[in-house]
Design an enzyme around this catalytic site. Sequence first.
Site, PDB file in Angstrom:
ATOM      1  N   HIS A 298      -2.289  -0.905   1.143  1.00 33.12           N
ATOM      2  CA  HIS A 298      -2.195   0.707   0.940  1.00 33.12           C
ATOM      3  C   HIS A 298      -2.433   0.840  -0.449  1.00 33.12           C
ATOM      4  O   HIS A 298      -2.440   0.037  -1.273  1.00 33.12           O
ATOM      5  CB  HIS A 298      -0.946   1.221   1.584  1.00 33.12           C
ATOM      6  CG  HIS A 298       0.296   0.759   1.220  1.00 33.12           C
ATOM      7  ND1 HIS A 298       0.741   0.682  -0.168  1.00 33.12           N
ATOM      8  CD2 HIS A 298       1.207   0.082   2.014  1.00 33.12           C
ATOM      9  CE1 HIS A 298       1.795   0.351  -0.203  1.00 33.12           C
ATOM     10  NE2 HIS A 298       2.268  -0.140   0.882  1.00 33.12           N
TER      11      HIS A 298
ATOM     12  N   CYS B  16       4.436  -4.871   1.973  1.00 32.16           N
ATOM     13  CA  CYS B  16       2.761  -4.689   2.086  1.00 32.16           C
ATOM     14  C   CYS B  16       2.289  -5.208   0.930  1.00 32.16           C
ATOM     15  O   CYS B  16       2.650  -5.698  -0.113  1.00 32.16           O
ATOM     16  CB  CYS B  16       2.720  -3.235   2.306  1.00 32.16           C
ATOM     17  SG  CYS B  16       3.229  -2.405   3.529  1.00 32.16           S
TER      18      CYS B  16
END
Length: 250
Positions: free
Chosen positions: A137, A145
């Site tokens: 992202h 992430c």
Amino acid sequence: MKLSFFISIGIFSLSFFINNSYSATKLYYPLDSSNNGKKYLNNSIFIQIFKEERVLELYTKNEKGLFSLFKSYPICNFSGGLGPKKRQGDLKSPEGFYRITRSQLKPDSKYYRAFNLGFPNKYDQAHGYTGAYLMVHGGCKSIGCYAMTDRYINEIYRYVENALQNGQYEIQVNIYPFKMTSNNMNRHRNSRYYTFWRQLQPAYEYFTKTSRLPVINIQQGQYLVNKFPNHQSSPATADERLQYALTKME
């Protein structure tokens, strides 16, 4: 007279800034024209991620079925160092073999744009690993992430979305701790993750040698590269059958 002149200048400057500034409400950041991006927009793609090198590599497939590197993107942030993610809250970013489908696209992510890696996969589940919403992202902030800048995730997202909308059922994402050369493996031979990494290395080597995707399966909690479980005499999908045939020919 002077006041009205400066007001006019101010309105013009504000209008120019609004119309030309980067905005999260824009659908896409323009493709990199220096790389002739539009030419490759609808191609089948493949992604490799390397933690130690902090890079995401985007590959496109040509008419011969071979993948070539289209562009490398610096990873802005990831967390937890080297090694696989094992449990919710360990703050680690995953390693292994993942697949993206259209349902995993998150165009309205709070971190600008995102796609879900599909953690835990069947290997992770076999080992009891826990966690959810592991993404690539924007926003440059990571709690497990792989975070990119908004500019880069915008471009990557466009290729991913267009590939999935134009015939590619799923996109393979291979995530490695480092480029798995013999020298790098030897350098990390004393790591507690070394046995796990040896399962990943054949996929890296096969792709590096052939420019074709390895077929990944899982049996008894182990990754199988270009091999198939005992109960499965042939690959499950047409793409896998074709890839397996190419592998056997080589």
